[in-house]
Design a protein around this motif. Sequence first.
Motif, PDB file in Angstrom:
ATOM      1  N   ASP A 254       0.839  -1.205   0.000  1.00 15.86           N
ATOM      2  CA  ASP A 254       0.000   0.000   0.000  1.00 15.86           C
ATOM      3  C   ASP A 254       0.872   1.253   0.000  1.00 15.86           C
ATOM      4  OD1 ASP A 254      -2.438  -1.280  -0.017  1.00 15.86           O
ATOM      5  OD2 ASP A 254      -2.648  -1.320   2.159  1.00 15.86           O
ATOM      6  N   HIS A 255       1.933   1.224   0.798  1.00 17.56           N
ATOM      7  CA  HIS A 255       2.835   2.386   0.861  1.00 17.56           C
ATOM      8  C   HIS A 255       3.487   2.640  -0.498  1.00 17.56           C
ATOM      9  CE1 HIS A 255       3.243   1.774   5.481  1.00 17.56           C
ATOM     10  NE2 HIS A 255       2.093   2.318   5.129  1.00 17.56           N
ATOM     11  N   ALA A 256       3.867   1.539  -1.172  1.00 25.22           N
ATOM     12  CA  ALA A 256       4.491   1.677  -2.497  1.00 25.22           C
ATOM     13  C   ALA A 256       3.509   2.266  -3.501  1.00 25.22           C
ATOM     14  CB  ALA A 256       4.987   0.316  -2.973  1.00 25.22           C
ATOM     15  N   LEU A 257       2.242   1.815  -3.415  1.00 23.19           N
ATOM     16  CA  LEU A 257       1.191   2.328  -4.308  1.00 23.19           C
ATOM     17  C   LEU A 257       0.962   3.820  -4.080  1.00 23.19           C
ATOM     18  CD1 LEU A 257      -1.872  -0.130  -4.342  1.00 23.19           C
ATOM     19  CD2 LEU A 257      -0.804   0.923  -6.324  1.00 23.19           C
ATOM     20  N   LEU A 258       0.841   4.178  -2.809  1.00 25.95           N
ATOM     21  CA  LEU A 258       0.599   5.585  -2.454  1.00 25.95           C
ATOM     22  C   LEU A 258       1.746   6.462  -2.941  1.00 25.95           C
ATOM     23  CD1 LEU A 258      -0.697   5.013   1.202  1.00 25.95           C
ATOM     24  CD2 LEU A 258      -2.058   5.959  -0.667  1.00 25.95           C
ATOM     25  N   ALA A 259       2.979   5.968  -2.753  1.00 25.15           N
ATOM     26  CA  ALA A 259       4.156   6.747  -3.157  1.00 25.15           C
ATOM     27  C   ALA A 259       4.196   6.901  -4.676  1.00 25.15           C
ATOM     28  CB  ALA A 259       5.417   6.056  -2.654  1.00 25.15           C
ATOM     29  N   TYR A 260       3.915   5.823  -5.413  1.00 28.41           N
ATOM     30  CA  TYR A 260       3.971   5.870  -6.875  1.00 28.41           C
ATOM     31  C   TYR A 260       2.949   6.846  -7.443  1.00 28.41           C
ATOM     32  CZ  TYR A 260       3.735   4.415 -11.753  1.00 28.41           C
ATOM     33  OH  TYR A 260       3.736   4.408 -13.127  1.00 28.41           O
ATOM     34  N   LEU A 261       1.752   6.833  -6.871  1.00 28.64           N
ATOM     35  CA  LEU A 261       0.678   7.713  -7.372  1.00 28.64           C
ATOM     36  C   LEU A 261       0.752   9.114  -6.770  1.00 28.64           C
ATOM     37  CD1 LEU A 261      -2.296   5.169  -7.157  1.00 28.64           C
ATOM     38  CD2 LEU A 261      -1.316   6.056  -9.268  1.00 28.64           C
ATOM     39  N   ASP A 262       1.688   9.287  -5.820  1.00 30.91           N
ATOM     40  CA  ASP A 262       1.825  10.550  -5.102  1.00 30.91           C
ATOM     41  C   ASP A 262       0.514  10.914  -4.382  1.00 30.91           C
ATOM     42  OD1 ASP A 262       3.155  12.728  -4.160  1.00 30.91           O
ATOM     43  OD2 ASP A 262       2.947  13.933  -5.993  1.00 30.91           O
ATOM     44  N   VAL A 263      -0.096   9.910  -3.817  1.00 30.00           N
ATOM     45  CA  VAL A 263      -1.366  10.088  -3.103  1.00 30.00           C
ATOM     46  C   VAL A 263      -1.095  10.088  -1.609  1.00 30.00           C
ATOM     47  CG1 VAL A 263      -3.543   8.922  -2.506  1.00 30.00           C
ATOM     48  CG2 VAL A 263      -2.828   9.054  -4.883  1.00 30.00           C
ATOM     49  N   SER A 264      -1.723  11.009  -0.902  1.00 29.58           N
ATOM     50  CA  SER A 264      -1.597  10.955   0.553  1.00 29.58           C
ATOM     51  C   SER A 264      -2.960  10.629   1.168  1.00 29.58           C
ATOM     52  CB  SER A 264      -1.036  12.266   1.114  1.00 29.58           C
ATOM     53  OG  SER A 264      -1.784  13.332   0.626  1.00 29.58           O
ATOM     54  N   ILE A 265      -2.894  10.117   2.393  1.00 28.62           N
ATOM     55  CA  ILE A 265      -4.137   9.689   3.051  1.00 28.62           C
ATOM     56  C   ILE A 265      -4.451  10.636   4.189  1.00 28.62           C
ATOM     57  CG2 ILE A 265      -5.158   7.847   4.445  1.00 28.62           C
ATOM     58  CD1 ILE A 265      -4.542   6.136   2.365  1.00 28.62           C
ATOM     59  N   LYS A 266      -5.712  11.035   4.260  1.00 26.11           N
ATOM     60  CA  LYS A 266      -6.129  11.839   5.408  1.00 26.11           C
ATOM     61  C   LYS A 266      -7.169  11.028   6.175  1.00 26.11           C
ATOM     62  CE  LYS A 266      -7.547  16.378   6.854  1.00 26.11           C
ATOM     63  NZ  LYS A 266      -8.164  17.644   6.501  1.00 26.11           N
ATOM     64  N   LYS A 267      -6.867  10.796   7.454  1.00 24.89           N
ATOM     65  CA  LYS A 267      -7.790   9.997   8.256  1.00 24.89           C
ATOM     66  C   LYS A 267      -8.575  10.901   9.219  1.00 24.89           C
ATOM     67  CE  LYS A 267      -4.660   6.003   8.170  1.00 24.89           C
ATOM     68  NZ  LYS A 267      -3.834   5.061   8.940  1.00 24.89           N
ATOM     69  N   ASN A 268      -9.901  10.768   9.208  1.00 24.76           N
ATOM     70  CA  ASN A 268     -10.744  11.516  10.143  1.00 24.76           C
ATOM     71  C   ASN A 268     -11.330  10.560  11.171  1.00 24.76           C
ATOM     72  OD1 ASN A 268     -10.423  14.013   8.983  1.00 24.76           O
ATOM     73  ND2 ASN A 268     -12.243  13.842   7.680  1.00 24.76           N
ATOM     74  N   LYS A 269     -10.717  10.526  12.332  1.00 23.86           N
ATOM     75  CA  LYS A 269     -11.182   9.583  13.361  1.00 23.86           C
ATOM     76  C   LYS A 269     -12.573   9.933  13.879  1.00 23.86           C
ATOM     77  CE  LYS A 269      -6.864   7.673  14.953  1.00 23.86           C
ATOM     78  NZ  LYS A 269      -6.130   7.088  16.045  1.00 23.86           N
ATOM     79  N   GLU A 270     -12.914  11.233  13.808  1.00 20.93           N
ATOM     80  CA  GLU A 270     -14.192  11.692  14.374  1.00 20.93           C
ATOM     81  C   GLU A 270     -15.394  11.037  13.687  1.00 20.93           C
ATOM     82  OE1 GLU A 270     -12.022  14.114  12.870  1.00 20.93           O
ATOM     83  OE2 GLU A 270     -10.885  13.948  14.750  1.00 20.93           O
TER      84      GLU A 270
END
Lengths: 219, 142
Positions: free
Chosen positions: A191-207
């Motif tokens: 997953d980390h490799a995929l995110l890095a390749y696509l230059d995608v970042s994840i934003k998590k909203n715990k609320e």
Amino acid sequence: MTKNDNLLAEAGVKFFGQMSASATHEIKNTLSIINESSGLLHDLSMMAQKGHPLSLERIKDISQRMTRQVKKTDLVLQKLNRFSHSVDLAKEIVDIEKTVTFVLDLVSRLVEMQGAIVKVKPALSPMLVSTNLFYLENMIWRAIENACFVQEGEKKVMISFGTDPKAPSIWFLMDTTKDDIMDDLFGSEKDHALLAYLDVSIKKNKENNSFGLLLPKRI
Amino acid sequence: MSEKVLLVDDEIEFLEIMSERMTARGMEVTTAQSADQALAIIAKKSFDAIVMDFQMPGMDGMEALKTIKNKRPELQIILLTGYATVEKTVEAMKVGATDFLEKPADIEALSNKIKNAKTEKMLIVEKQTEEKIKDILQRYGG
């Protein structure tokens, strides 16, 4: 090849394998119904030879059933073909909403097998990005899988899109009361490799138990 | 006597055609669209064989197989599958599946497997009855 290249290749092959396996299972099911329908016609003709009356309505019904299954098979083949062509270009302009809808159609059987319900809230305006379509599809599937996997019991996911066309994003809202689910999301090296390749970042909203894939604009 | 069969598959059209073809071959067929539905039917009715799809939404074939065999070890379960991997086949046989058949299945092959399953079930029930009688005789000094 770097370690990330290897991980990315592994993720891609796994994704392609999962989609192919799912589609071929769907085809096996439709073929099976066509096979039994043809067998039923044979049974009826054998019975007719022995003097049992042959109902034309029954024949019509079986023929319609076969046509329905052939159409269903054709739809599966169409989506498998479209998916196979996702690897054609290294980069292309992609409509995010259309891609999400297609991935959801592609993985519908896998989602159903997990007993999950995934819905899409239409985007307010088209959002385009320049990216690798195949890996974006892979990323979306991983997000759906992640969103379903962390939930227990009845799994529900609502997918929506960010409203700022300059900062495209896809949001996954999970219907769960389970705490600390965010820590389990996108934890694998692939997953980390995929995110890095696509230059995608994840934003998590715990609320509100949601997370977003923030995509680069770059058109 | 006709074979009593429970046919389990999430595809309604498959259930309709298969049950019609099996009924034409003298079998008494009951259908269920999910493993949960099948478990509810098994609790009330007796069958010679259960023909079950391996991959279904919700509780899958393997899970259902384990649950059924745990509750009713004498029940004979024939699994139907789109693609059977060696690992899954071995696992299912270990858990207690009677047989495996790949889709699209040949109706005559399936009928033979059902007949064999009925014979196997009768042998198990006979053995269970003999053991019960032995147990009663031992307890009451017969």
